[in-house]
Every structure is written in C-alpha cells, then in structure tokens.
Design a protein around this motif. Structure first.
Motif, PDB file in Angstrom:
ATOM      1  N   GLY A 126       0.789  -1.228   0.000  1.00 24.26           N
ATOM      2  CA  GLY A 126       0.000   0.000   0.000  1.00 24.26           C
ATOM      3  C   GLY A 126       0.818   1.273   0.000  1.00 24.26           C
ATOM      4  N   ARG A 127       2.095   1.172  -0.363  1.00 25.18           N
ATOM      5  CA  ARG A 127       2.984   2.343  -0.344  1.00 25.18           C
ATOM      6  C   ARG A 127       3.266   2.924  -1.718  1.00 25.18           C
ATOM      7  NH1 ARG A 127       5.613  -1.012   3.829  1.00 25.18           N
ATOM      8  NH2 ARG A 127       6.834  -1.973   2.166  1.00 25.18           N
ATOM      9  N   MET A 128       2.793   2.263  -2.774  1.00 27.15           N
ATOM     10  CA  MET A 128       3.159   2.690  -4.125  1.00 27.15           C
ATOM     11  C   MET A 128       2.169   2.141  -5.145  1.00 27.15           C
ATOM     12  SD  MET A 128       6.810   1.865  -5.971  1.00 27.15           S
ATOM     13  CE  MET A 128       7.745   2.876  -4.861  1.00 27.15           C
ATOM     14  N   THR A 184       1.387   7.780   2.049  1.00 27.85           N
ATOM     15  CA  THR A 184       1.347   7.871   3.504  1.00 27.85           C
ATOM     16  C   THR A 184      -0.100   7.975   3.940  1.00 27.85           C
ATOM     17  OG1 THR A 184       3.450   9.058   3.460  1.00 27.85           O
ATOM     18  CG2 THR A 184       2.180   9.189   5.495  1.00 27.85           C
ATOM     19  N   TRP A 185      -0.486   7.143   4.889  1.00 31.24           N
ATOM     20  CA  TRP A 185      -1.861   7.134   5.369  1.00 31.24           C
ATOM     21  C   TRP A 185      -1.939   7.881   6.698  1.00 31.24           C
ATOM     22  CZ3 TRP A 185      -5.109   5.925   1.736  1.00 31.24           C
ATOM     23  CH2 TRP A 185      -4.674   5.104   0.686  1.00 31.24           C
ATOM     24  N   GLY A 186      -2.898   7.615   7.508  1.00 22.27           N
ATOM     25  CA  GLY A 186      -3.047   8.290   8.795  1.00 22.27           C
ATOM     26  C   GLY A 186      -3.505   9.721   8.612  1.00 22.27           C
ATOM     27  N   SER A 187      -2.935  10.606   9.404  1.00 19.05           N
ATOM     28  CA  SER A 187      -3.374  11.998   9.370  1.00 19.05           C
ATOM     29  C   SER A 187      -2.880  12.752   8.137  1.00 19.05           C
ATOM     30  CB  SER A 187      -2.914  12.731  10.637  1.00 19.05           C
ATOM     31  OG  SER A 187      -1.506  12.686  10.727  1.00 19.05           O
ATOM     32  N   VAL A 227      -1.248  11.826 -15.712  1.00 21.32           N
ATOM     33  CA  VAL A 227      -1.161  12.375 -14.355  1.00 21.32           C
ATOM     34  C   VAL A 227      -2.566  12.671 -13.825  1.00 21.32           C
ATOM     35  CG1 VAL A 227      -0.359  14.339 -12.965  1.00 21.32           C
ATOM     36  CG2 VAL A 227       1.193  13.261 -14.621  1.00 21.32           C
ATOM     37  N   ALA A 228      -3.427  13.237 -14.652  1.00 16.75           N
ATOM     38  CA  ALA A 228      -4.798  13.537 -14.225  1.00 16.75           C
ATOM     39  C   ALA A 228      -5.537  12.256 -13.832  1.00 16.75           C
ATOM     40  CB  ALA A 228      -5.549  14.292 -15.325  1.00 16.75           C
ATOM     41  N   MET A 229      -5.385  11.190 -14.616  1.00 16.17           N
ATOM     42  CA  MET A 229      -6.031   9.919 -14.277  1.00 16.17           C
ATOM     43  C   MET A 229      -5.512   9.390 -12.947  1.00 16.17           C
ATOM     44  SD  MET A 229      -6.511   7.737 -17.807  1.00 16.17           S
ATOM     45  CE  MET A 229      -4.751   7.532 -18.125  1.00 16.17           C
ATOM     46  N   ALA A 230      -4.192   9.458 -12.747  1.00 19.79           N
ATOM     47  CA  ALA A 230      -3.597   8.953 -11.507  1.00 19.79           C
ATOM     48  C   ALA A 230      -4.060   9.764 -10.300  1.00 19.79           C
ATOM     49  CB  ALA A 230      -2.073   8.968 -11.615  1.00 19.79           C
ATOM     50  N   VAL A 231      -4.099  11.082 -10.439  1.00 20.53           N
ATOM     51  CA  VAL A 231      -4.558  11.938  -9.336  1.00 20.53           C
ATOM     52  C   VAL A 231      -6.011  11.625  -8.996  1.00 20.53           C
ATOM     53  CG1 VAL A 231      -5.108  14.320  -8.681  1.00 20.53           C
ATOM     54  CG2 VAL A 231      -2.887  13.790  -9.706  1.00 20.53           C
ATOM     55  N   ASP A 232      -6.859  11.516  -9.998  1.00 19.52           N
ATOM     56  CA  ASP A 232      -8.265  11.194  -9.741  1.00 19.52           C
ATOM     57  C   ASP A 232      -8.400   9.853  -9.030  1.00 19.52           C
ATOM     58  OD1 ASP A 232      -9.106  13.574 -10.842  1.00 19.52           O
ATOM     59  OD2 ASP A 232      -9.872  12.672 -12.698  1.00 19.52           O
ATOM     60  N   HIS A 233      -7.629   8.866  -9.444  1.00 16.99           N
ATOM     61  CA  HIS A 233      -7.667   7.555  -8.789  1.00 16.99           C
ATOM     62  C   HIS A 233      -7.245   7.685  -7.321  1.00 16.99           C
ATOM     63  CE1 HIS A 233      -7.503   3.247  -8.281  1.00 16.99           C
ATOM     64  NE2 HIS A 233      -6.300   3.390  -7.764  1.00 16.99           N
ATOM     65  N   CYS A 234      -6.175   8.445  -7.086  1.00 18.85           N
ATOM     66  CA  CYS A 234      -5.679   8.621  -5.711  1.00 18.85           C
ATOM     67  C   CYS A 234      -6.705   9.325  -4.827  1.00 18.85           C
ATOM     68  CB  CYS A 234      -4.373   9.400  -5.717  1.00 18.85           C
ATOM     69  SG  CYS A 234      -2.970   8.447  -6.335  1.00 18.85           S
ATOM     70  N   PHE A 235      -7.356  10.348  -5.356  1.00 26.13           N
ATOM     71  CA  PHE A 235      -8.323  11.105  -4.562  1.00 26.13           C
ATOM     72  C   PHE A 235      -9.667  10.379  -4.448  1.00 26.13           C
ATOM     73  CE2 PHE A 235      -6.273  15.520  -5.532  1.00 26.13           C
ATOM     74  CZ  PHE A 235      -5.277  15.263  -4.612  1.00 26.13           C
ATOM     75  N   HIS A 249      -5.531  12.673   0.170  1.00 22.59           N
ATOM     76  CA  HIS A 249      -5.910  14.081   0.297  1.00 22.59           C
ATOM     77  C   HIS A 249      -4.992  15.011  -0.476  1.00 22.59           C
ATOM     78  CE1 HIS A 249      -5.692  18.014   2.469  1.00 22.59           C
ATOM     79  NE2 HIS A 249      -6.979  17.949   2.201  1.00 22.59           N
ATOM     80  N   ARG A 250      -3.702  14.654  -0.621  1.00 24.43           N
ATOM     81  CA  ARG A 250      -2.718  15.564  -1.208  1.00 24.43           C
ATOM     82  C   ARG A 250      -1.779  14.778  -2.121  1.00 24.43           C
ATOM     83  NH1 ARG A 250       0.282  20.354  -0.053  1.00 24.43           N
ATOM     84  NH2 ARG A 250       2.494  20.051  -0.415  1.00 24.43           N
ATOM     85  N   ILE A 251      -1.471  15.378  -3.270  1.00 22.64           N
ATOM     86  CA  ILE A 251      -0.499  14.813  -4.211  1.00 22.64           C
ATOM     87  C   ILE A 251       0.544  15.871  -4.505  1.00 22.64           C
ATOM     88  CG2 ILE A 251      -0.112  13.926  -6.543  1.00 22.64           C
ATOM     89  CD1 ILE A 251      -1.701  11.960  -4.909  1.00 22.64           C
ATOM     90  N   GLU A 252       1.815  15.471  -4.443  1.00 22.54           N
ATOM     91  CA  GLU A 252       2.929  16.355  -4.793  1.00 22.54           C
ATOM     92  C   GLU A 252       3.659  15.820  -6.022  1.00 22.54           C
ATOM     93  OE1 GLU A 252       5.859  16.868  -1.735  1.00 22.54           O
ATOM     94  OE2 GLU A 252       4.498  17.999  -0.451  1.00 22.54           O
ATOM     95  N   VAL A 253       4.203  16.741  -6.794  1.00 20.90           N
ATOM     96  CA  VAL A 253       5.136  16.417  -7.868  1.00 20.90           C
ATOM     97  C   VAL A 253       6.328  17.344  -7.680  1.00 20.90           C
ATOM     98  CG1 VAL A 253       5.506  16.293 -10.363  1.00 20.90           C
ATOM     99  CG2 VAL A 253       3.229  15.797  -9.419  1.00 20.90           C
TER     100      VAL A 253
END
Length: 194
Positions: free
Chosen positions: A68-70, A91-94, A118-126, A132-136
C-alpha cells in the motif's frame, strides 16, 4: 487495475513488459539522463551494490504496491509502452498523501499524453483511494515536466534545496501540489474542459 482515457492507458508494470520497457529506456537514455535519480556515492568502506535488474525492480515495485505504499504504472499510448508513472511515498493516517514521478518517450512528448496520465492517476488517488494531497517535485531546469503540472494547474509551493540525487549530484526541486478539495470535479474532467 487499469486507468484509461482514449488511447492513453495506465496499468500496473509487469515482468513481461521487460523488452518494451528496456527498449523505451534505451531509446530515451540521453533525453532522460539529466532527470533520472542516481545513487549517491557510498561512505568510505561501503558499496551501494549493482543497479537492480528489471526483474528485481518490478518485484520491488510490486512488493511496495502490495504493502500500500506505491502504485507503479507503465504508460501506453496506442497500445505501445511509452513511459512510466509511479505514485510513491503513499502515507496514510493523518497525512493521506503521495507523490507522483513520471517519464515519457521523447517521440510522443508534447501531445498531452502525460498530463492525461497524471490527471487519471490523481483522480484515482483522490476518488478511489481517498488520499488528500499529491505532490510532484521537478528540477527547475526540466521545462517539459514543469509544463505537465502547469497545464493541470498544480499549485507551486516553492523550492526544496538539494532534494534528490540526480545525474550525479544533489539537485534542487520545485514542489507542485494539489489537494482533493481543489478539484472536486476531478482533475481529468478539468483537464478535458481546460
């Protein structure tokens, strides 16, 4: 799991991708060298070991995905492997955050393929994972990579000095980020309407 938008597909990396992945990497070696992570020199008396084989790399990526880390994806366009996108540092939790790294074949760069991926990946993550947050993080000199996040309206958050070891030295990186609240309609939808 496969993410698809027209002819742009993100799917998990597989052992059987070896030939296509190595060919794309070899063909783009000079173009990507300035942006690829390197291993810093080991302290005196230690060695870093050989570079992992493709098989070792895929096993490591799959192990991290299972934990669940990648999320390690290959990027295909018109059925051909043309790059890689990895959602890492999950990273999970808070915090509920992750970072995204990517590369694309120079032959198809500039066609909107990577912003779509990138847009597809961000949507999947959210939307599917609940992050909650994605960085590049991108080297300031890497204009094509910066254009990807700028096209998607990622927020610039400043500089991380000497952030990653790339091309033989510690390199500064610009930080771009998005939070789920900034794109309630989804990033792919915003990109399409853009």
């Amino acid at each position: 799991m496969e993410l698809r938008e027209g002819e742009v597909v993100l799917r998990p990396i597989r052992l059987r991708d070896q030939r296509a992945w190595q060919e794309a990497s070899r063909r783009n070696r000079d173009w990507l060298r300035r942006w690829e992570a390197t291993v810093p020199p080991a302290p005196a008396g230690r060695t870093t070991g050989p570079r992992p084989t493709y098989r070792q790399m895929v096993r490591y990526l799959r192990s991290e995905a299972a934990a669940g880390r990648m999320l390690p994806f290959v990027l295909t366009y018109q059925g051909r492997l043309v790059g890689q996108l990895t959602v890492g540092g999950i990273t999970w939790g808070s915090m509920c955050s992750a970072n995204i790294g990517y590369w694309i074949d120079e032959a198809v760069a500039g066609r909107g393929i990577m912003p779509t991926a990138v847009a597809m990946a961000v949507d999947h993550c959210f939307q599917a994972l609940g992050l909650h947050r994605i960085e590049v993080c991108i080297r300031p000199e890497n204009r094509p990579s910066r254009r990807v996040v700028e096209k998607l309206d990622f927020r610039s958050e400043g500089m991380r000095p000497r952030y990653l070891h790339i091309d033989g030295d510690w390199r500064d990186h610009l930080v771009y980020a998005l939070t789920a609240e900034e794109i309630p309609e989804g990033l792919l939808r915003r990109w399409r309407l853009g």
